[in-house]
Design an enzyme around this catalytic site. Structure first.
Site, PDB file in Angstrom:
ATOM      1  N   LYS A 139      46.175 -70.127 -42.827  1.00 33.53           N
ATOM      2  CA  LYS A 139      45.299 -69.665 -43.908  1.00 33.53           C
ATOM      3  C   LYS A 139      44.934 -70.797 -44.869  1.00 33.53           C
ATOM      4  O   LYS A 139      43.914 -70.729 -45.536  1.00 33.53           O
ATOM      5  CB  LYS A 139      45.954 -68.508 -44.657  1.00 33.53           C
ATOM      6  CG  LYS A 139      46.024 -67.263 -43.777  1.00 33.53           C
ATOM      7  CD  LYS A 139      46.443 -66.031 -44.523  1.00 33.53           C
ATOM      8  CE  LYS A 139      46.322 -64.791 -43.652  1.00 33.53           C
ATOM      9  NZ  LYS A 139      47.355 -64.708 -42.604  1.00 33.53           N
TER      10      LYS A 139
HETATM   11  C1  PLP Z   1      47.239 -63.994 -41.441  1.00 31.59           C
HETATM   12  C2  PLP Z   1      48.020 -64.388 -40.256  1.00 31.59           C
HETATM   13  C3  PLP Z   1      47.696 -63.922 -38.958  1.00 31.59           C
HETATM   14  C4  PLP Z   1      46.600 -62.916 -38.699  1.00 31.59           C
HETATM   15  O1  PLP Z   1      45.318 -63.440 -38.913  1.00 31.59           O
HETATM   16  P1  PLP Z   1      44.057 -62.475 -39.110  1.00 31.59           P
HETATM   17  O2  PLP Z   1      42.967 -63.341 -39.563  1.00 31.59           O
HETATM   18  O3  PLP Z   1      44.475 -61.472 -40.170  1.00 31.59           O
HETATM   19  O4  PLP Z   1      43.785 -61.802 -37.803  1.00 31.59           O
HETATM   20  C5  PLP Z   1      48.427 -64.408 -37.886  1.00 31.59           C
HETATM   21  N1  PLP Z   1      49.450 -65.271 -38.064  1.00 31.59           N
HETATM   22  C6  PLP Z   1      49.799 -65.730 -39.282  1.00 31.59           C
HETATM   23  C7  PLP Z   1      50.938 -66.661 -39.400  1.00 31.59           C
HETATM   24  C8  PLP Z   1      49.099 -65.320 -40.421  1.00 31.59           C
HETATM   25  O5  PLP Z   1      49.454 -65.774 -41.642  1.00 31.59           O
END
Ligand code: PLP
Length: 478
Positions: free
Chosen positions: A122
């Site tokens: 993210k």
């Molecule tokens: C947020 C997150 C996801 C999921 O991603 P999306 O965009 O919500 O599908 C998967 N793995 C980790 C480690 C995350 O922080």
């Protein structure tokens, strides 16, 4: 580039009624409840891909992002992107290095997206968002007070992206005592004056309900310039398109080769960016959506039925960032699937709102999901994650986190001869010590700079799970 709402209504616009990038940057949902989409997809050609092979990650990001942004002068946008994707912030010149997992399964590659400040993918989008917000707010002269709820990853990515930014304050609600020790320390050890950690006496759903209530309190929202940074923010999707292009370039030698991607999915934000990249013309063969026991998305791709789960059917798993009951970006894909017809989209979404489900199993559209749009899917249980973490470590020496393990397991099932399969690594194992100990019988290594994290001073305020208490806290500081 103008933006539309998936439900056909207008966005508030600063100019001639058309909404551009800056008009939607700070918005969550459109006033009609829809999500922002570009009116058309810019094209990526094979000539561009050949030329982009030689660019740094930041230069590539500028080439991709600028195609979606027509209302920021290019020199300014370039400056924003170049200061975002630096080796200092992302740990290496490559920003998103790729390593081979072929000793585990032929053709599998791992694209490392979690070398940013909070050790999860993210950061790649949120760091850009922080710099875009600061730029937009400086131009408008307005402040922004971000209110959010987190169970771990999103909150820390947002705080590290917004810390020290002029004109921005962050009020992040988390369920007291329910995040991992690592996640808690990451957030609560920040000492920046514009970051406020609110530990709520309750569970994550209580935090989320409070954020919704604050956002719905129109008078309060306007008086205190309240905004959010949730996963439906379009700029986050655009920032994520960049690493699909990068992954494609790293996995191929050029010449229109095709590549598949497997994505650990929750809110459908990450893989939605893959869909956008494919619609732009990036030669993606399959987009494989990997879920944990919370299989809303896998069920849709297998059966054509999208069934929102009630919260008591949402399992708490060892891949917690994928524990969702409703995929908030999914509407973006459905908008393309119905030929970008907002009336058709609204008809389908009425079914979701009224019955909690959408059934395309008998519709000709369902064949297009895997055919024309290239989607596939699979799921992975806790026991399978443990087994995969062990097997990857034994065969390649690499330690992967439980979210990435979900995708690695599913990717192996979908790998096909001659087409590289790129797995997106979404977090570092250090964040999920308990599961790594269960799989490997030892603690994950702490990355450089995190050795003393657990012993740093922590700063937070405990509040009751009460909207009034949270609003009073915010009002006293804005
Ligand atoms: C947020 C997150 C996801 C999921 O991603 P999306 O965009 O919500 O599908 C998967 N793995 C980790 C480690 C995350 O922080």
């Amino acid at each position: 580039m103008n933006y539309l709402s998936t439900r056909g209504g207008a966005f508030p616009s600063s100019g001639d009624g058309e909404a551009c990038f800056l008009d939607i940057l700070l918005e969550g949902l459109a006033p009609d409840g829809g999500l922002a989409m570009p009116e058309s997809y810019p094209r990526i050609t094979s000539e561009m891909l050949d030329a982009w092979r030689f660019l740094s990650y930041a230069e590539l990001a500028f080439e991709v992002v600028r195609r979606f942004v027509t209302d920021i002068p290019l020199a300014d946008l370039r400056g924003i992107v170049m200061k975002t994707y630096t080796p200092e912030t992302f740990g290496s010149d490559d920003i998103t290095p790729m390593t081979s997992l072929s000793a585990f399964a032929p053709g599998l590659e791992l694209l490392h997206l979690s070398n940013g400040p909070t050790l999860a993918f993210k950061d790649l989008a949120m760091q850009l968002l922080g710099n875009l917000f600061e730029y937009a707010l400086a131009k408008s002269g307005r402040p922004l007070n971000i209110v959010g709820a987190t169970s771990g990853d999103t909150g820390s990515a947002a705080e590290y992206a917004m810390r020290g930014k002029r004109g921005i304050r962050v009020f992040m609600l988390s369920p007291r005592g329910r995040m991992s020790a690592f996640q808690t320390a990451q957030m609560f050890s920040l000492s920046d004056a514009n970051i406020h950690n609110l530990a709520i006496d309750g569970v994550f759903d209580d935090c989320q309900d409070i954020v919704k209530a604050v956002s719905a309190d129109v008078a309060f929202k306007h008086a205190h310039a309240i905004g959010t940074v949730n996963s439906i923010n379009w700029a986050r999707v655009v920032a994520q398109v960049v690493y699909y292009v990068r992954g494609y370039i790293l996995a191929t030698g050029g010449n229109d080769e095709r590549v598949s991607f497997t994505v650990p999915s929750g809110n459908f934000g990450n893989i939605c960016a893959g869909h956008v990249a494919r619609m732009m013309g990036l030669p993606i063969d399959r987009l494989v959506c990997a879920t944990n026991e919370n299989d809303v998305l896998d069920e849709f791709f297998r059966t054509g039925v999208y069934r929102v789960r009630p919260s008591d059917e949402t399992h708490a798993t060892s891949s917690p960032s994928m524990d969702i009951s409703k995929a908030s970006n999914f509407e973006r894909f459905v908008f393309d699937l119905v030929g970008r017809d907002p009336v058709a989209l609204k008809t389908l979404w009425r079914e979701v709102d009224e019955d909690g489900r959408l059934d395309l199993s008998a519709s000709p559209l369902f064949a297009e999901v895997s055919g024309r749009y290239g989607f596939a899917s699979g799921q992975c249980s806790h026991a399978e994650r443990i087994a995969v973490i062990r097997e990857v470590e034994r065969t390649t020496g690499a330690v992967i986190d439980p979210h990435t393990a979900v995708a690695v397991k599913v990717a192996r099932e979908h790998a096909s001869d001659g087409v590289p399969m790129v797995v997106l690594e979404t977090a570092q194992p250090a964040k999920f010590g308990e599961t790594i100990r269960e799989a490997l019988g030892r603690d994950p290594a702490l990355p450089a700079g995190f050795e003393d994290l657990l012993t740093r001073d922590q700063r937070f305020t405990t509040l009751a799970a009460d909207v009034g208490a949270v609003e009073a806290y915010i009002a006293a500081r804005t």
